[in-house]
Design a protein around this motif. Structure first.
Motif, PDB file in Angstrom:
ATOM      1  N   CYS A 209       0.831  -1.212   0.000  1.00 49.07           N
ATOM      2  CA  CYS A 209       0.000   0.000   0.000  1.00 49.07           C
ATOM      3  C   CYS A 209       0.863   1.260   0.000  1.00 49.07           C
ATOM      4  CB  CYS A 209      -0.916   0.003   1.222  1.00 49.07           C
ATOM      5  SG  CYS A 209      -2.192  -1.271   1.217  1.00 49.07           S
ATOM      6  N   MET A 213       1.269   4.492  -3.074  1.00 54.90           N
ATOM      7  CA  MET A 213       0.738   5.831  -2.811  1.00 54.90           C
ATOM      8  C   MET A 213       1.578   6.886  -3.537  1.00 54.90           C
ATOM      9  SD  MET A 213      -2.006   5.704  -0.859  1.00 54.90           S
ATOM     10  CE  MET A 213      -2.086   7.311  -0.071  1.00 54.90           C
ATOM     11  N   ILE A 275      -4.665   5.869   4.024  1.00 57.43           N
ATOM     12  CA  ILE A 275      -4.278   5.098   2.841  1.00 57.43           C
ATOM     13  C   ILE A 275      -5.478   4.903   1.916  1.00 57.43           C
ATOM     14  CG2 ILE A 275      -3.328   2.914   2.014  1.00 57.43           C
ATOM     15  CD1 ILE A 275      -1.323   4.629   3.516  1.00 57.43           C
ATOM     16  N   PRO A 295      -2.762  12.457   2.610  1.00 59.22           N
ATOM     17  CA  PRO A 295      -1.816  11.382   2.959  1.00 59.22           C
ATOM     18  C   PRO A 295      -0.560  11.917   3.636  1.00 59.22           C
ATOM     19  CG  PRO A 295      -2.676  11.070   0.757  1.00 59.22           C
ATOM     20  CD  PRO A 295      -3.150  12.428   1.193  1.00 59.22           C
ATOM     21  N   ALA A 300       1.760   7.363   8.409  1.00 57.91           N
ATOM     22  CA  ALA A 300       1.954   6.003   7.891  1.00 57.91           C
ATOM     23  C   ALA A 300       3.035   5.269   8.670  1.00 57.91           C
ATOM     24  CB  ALA A 300       2.327   6.064   6.412  1.00 57.91           C
TER      25      ALA A 300
END
Length: 354
Positions: A209, A213, A275, A295, A300
């Motif tokens: 993932c 991105m 995400i 994001p 993250a």
């Protein structure tokens, strides 16, 4: 050296052996779907998700025969031959073919069942009721250093790259896996569903993932390695605090399990916000979608640490409980434990494949 000192040394050697091997295999599993998307060709049409579904399906079934294998050849040889198969799976990526890739996935599922049942058996043999918690923590913390070393390489090697080829030092990973075999020759002179799903997610999906991105910029692929490092930091911290300091815990295992539950809730909620929903199956060029917030790389990576910390909370306690309750039949107990855990994993990977 005292008998207790020898058993502690055995646990340390076991942990170091698994650390070396999973530096190779864990890193391979973390990045394989991203790599595969870059080198699919007329010769190769494999899928990392499909491979994992096969591995965990066979893993589940093979736990039924793993105790018998260990009873016949012993835990040491079980670890040795299982390690050979792990090395073979990694070696497939030197020149991948679809048939060999999926064949080794089947064999790896069998080997993994034998490997982890033997590990639980050796851990129990080398522990007493008063040291099983400590030894589980030491083993878990040492093994999780694998996430640090392997992913550190990925972070520096993939920074700024948008296209990844199969040339990602597979030979060095194979070498590390074989070194594991030499290490293990000297060894030995039910909250399962949350643990299973979380393991599946961080070991193969979350890194993919992050790499998909496009909002993370040219360093998105490198974040796969950095994420793996922070997962490892969380695992090591949890293994050290909840394992090595086990005797200082006067409140039992419940607070540790609830801490793991809390960190997972926070991590998964932040990932849900951060995400894009199509990131796990996005094409090589990545996803242009955005989730519910702008994001953030920082968010993250914080989630990566929380995933590792929560996982260590569950696994150190689960291993300790199984070894404590089933000391006289530890091989069968750990086989059942892994059977349930990997069945949940297989369901998840099957859904991802579809």
């Amino acid at each position: 050296m005292s008998p207790e000192g020898k058993t502690l040394l055995n646990i340390i050697i076991l942990g170091l052996g698994f650390m070396v091997m999973f530096t190779a295999f864990g890193t391979c599993g973390n990045i394989e779907q991203t790599v595969i998307k870059s080198f699919n060709s007329t010769e190769f049409h494999g899928s990392g998700y499909t491979s994992m579904a096969i591995i965990y399906a066979v893993f589940s079934a093979s736990n039924l025969i793993a105790p018998s294998v260990i009873a016949v050849i012993g835990p040491q040889l079980s670890l040795f031959f299982s390690g050979l198969v792990y090395s073979g799976y990694i070696a497939v990526f030197i020149h991948p073919y679809t048939s060999s890739f999926y064949t080794l996935s089947v064999l790896l599922g069998i080997a993994a069942a034998v490997l982890w049942t033997a590990q639980g058996n050796l851990l129990t043999i080398n522990s007493k009721d008063s040291t099983i918690g400590r030894n589980s923590g030491i083993f878990w913390a040492l093994m999780q250093f694998s996430l640090f070393f392997g992913n550190l390489y990925i972070y520096f090697a993939w920074r700024g790259k948008s296209h990844i080829t199969s040339d990602f030092t597979v030979l060095s990973l194979v070498f590390l896996s074989y070194f594991f075999l030499q290490e293990l020759l000297s060894v030995f002179s039910f909250g399962l569903c949350p643990s299973s799903l979380e393991l599946t997610f961080y070991s193969g999906v979350y890194g993919t993932c992050l790499g998909a991105m496009t909002q993370f910029g040219h360093d998105a692929k490198g974040l796969i390695g950095l994420s793996g490092i922070l997962i490892g930091v969380g695992e090591i911290l949890g293994g050290g605090v909840f394992g090595i300091l086990d005797k200082c815990n006067r409140f039992g295992r419940n607070p540790v399990v609830f801490l793991g539950l809390f960190t997972h809730i926070v991590a998964f909620y932040l990932i849900f916000l951060n995400i894009a929903s199509d990131a796990p199956v996005a094409p090589e060029e990545g996803t242009q979608m955005q989730a519910f917030i702008q994001p953030s790389v920082t968010v993250a990576l914080i989630c990566s640490f929380l995933l590792g910390l929560g996982d260590s909370c569950f696994n150190t306690q689960l291993i300790s409980i199984v070894g404590f309750l089933f000391r006289d039949d530890s091989a069968s107990a750990f086989a059942v434990f892994k059977f349930v855990q990997k069945n949940v994993l297989n369901i998840f990977w099957g859904e991802k494949k579809l």
